[in-house]
Design an enzyme around this catalytic site. Structure first.
Site, PDB file in Angstrom:
ATOM      1  N   HIS A  56       0.695  -1.197  -0.066  1.00 28.79           N
ATOM      2  CA  HIS A  56       0.118   0.031  -0.037  1.00 28.79           C
ATOM      3  C   HIS A  56       0.891   1.241  -0.050  1.00 28.79           C
ATOM      4  CE1 HIS A  56      -3.784  -2.033   1.757  1.00 28.79           C
ATOM      5  NE2 HIS A  56      -3.479  -2.861   0.978  1.00 28.79           N
ATOM      6  N   GLU A  58       0.788   3.827   1.940  1.00 25.98           N
ATOM      7  CA  GLU A  58       1.237   4.083   3.172  1.00 25.98           C
ATOM      8  C   GLU A  58       2.415   3.423   3.686  1.00 25.98           C
ATOM      9  OE1 GLU A  58      -3.240   4.233   3.726  1.00 25.98           O
ATOM     10  OE2 GLU A  58      -1.879   3.434   2.447  1.00 25.98           O
ATOM     11  N   CYS A  86      -6.215   1.700   5.923  1.00 27.35           N
ATOM     12  CA  CYS A  86      -6.686   0.282   6.401  1.00 27.35           C
ATOM     13  C   CYS A  86      -6.156   0.019   7.459  1.00 27.35           C
ATOM     14  CB  CYS A  86      -6.474  -0.626   5.476  1.00 27.35           C
ATOM     15  SG  CYS A  86      -4.695  -1.485   5.224  1.00 27.35           S
ATOM     16  N   CYS A  89      -2.190  -0.630   7.740  1.00 33.39           N
ATOM     17  CA  CYS A  89      -1.359   0.437   7.585  1.00 33.39           C
ATOM     18  C   CYS A  89      -1.358   1.450   8.807  1.00 33.39           C
ATOM     19  CB  CYS A  89      -1.949   1.512   6.336  1.00 33.39           C
ATOM     20  SG  CYS A  89      -1.439   0.628   4.846  1.00 33.39           S
TER      21      CYS A  89
END
EC number: 3.5.4.33
Length: 146
Positions: A56, A58, A86, A89
């Site tokens: 991701h 992040e 999410c 993260c």
């Protein structure tokens, strides 16, 4: 003198990263990490390219920023991300001890708030920055996928 380094200014930089992800067929999430008004990490989702569910924006940004700083903690740093993190993260952000998170669009079904995930107690959160622009990019992406 007016300060140009606002949350909106940096969110536009994260939105540029999200647009790059969109062009590559990745879910259009972009993230940057800033310290002292300087961007030290800029990333977007790479889950398709790397065939890695943890890639991701992040997560990529946390790693890049830690490498730049030479340490694992992101104290005095701000993460700008186009979509609410999410729980995966958010957990990584908790451990990074990041000082501030600014996100654009909320993720009503998979965001850390809905999942009840905790951030570090000292982390400040600002939500809804350029929310319409961030949400629109996600809607356009998923509309094309359906």
């Amino acid at each position: 003198m007016e300060n140009i380094f606002t949350d909106e200014y940096f969110m536009r930089k994260a939105l540029f990263e999200a647009e790059t992800a969109f062009e590559k067929g990745e879910i259009p999430v972009g993230a940057i990490v800033v310290i002292d008004n300087k961007i030290i990490a800029r990333n977007h989702n790479l889950t398709e390219l790397l065939n890695d569910v943890t890639a991701h924006a992040e997560m990529q940004s946390i790693t890049s920023a830690a490498n730049y700083l030479g340490g694992k903690y992101l104290k005095d740093c701000t993460l700008y991300v186009t979509l609410e993190p999410c729980q995966m993260c958010a957990g990584a952000l908790y451990w990074s001890q990041i000082s501030k998170i600014v996100y654009g669009a909320s993720d009503e079904s998979r965001g850390y708030v809905k999942m009840g995930t905790q951030l570090h107690p000292k982390t400040k959160v600002v939500s809804g920055v350029l929310e319409k622009e961030c949400a629109l990019l996600m809607r356009v992406f998923f509309r094309a996928k359906r």
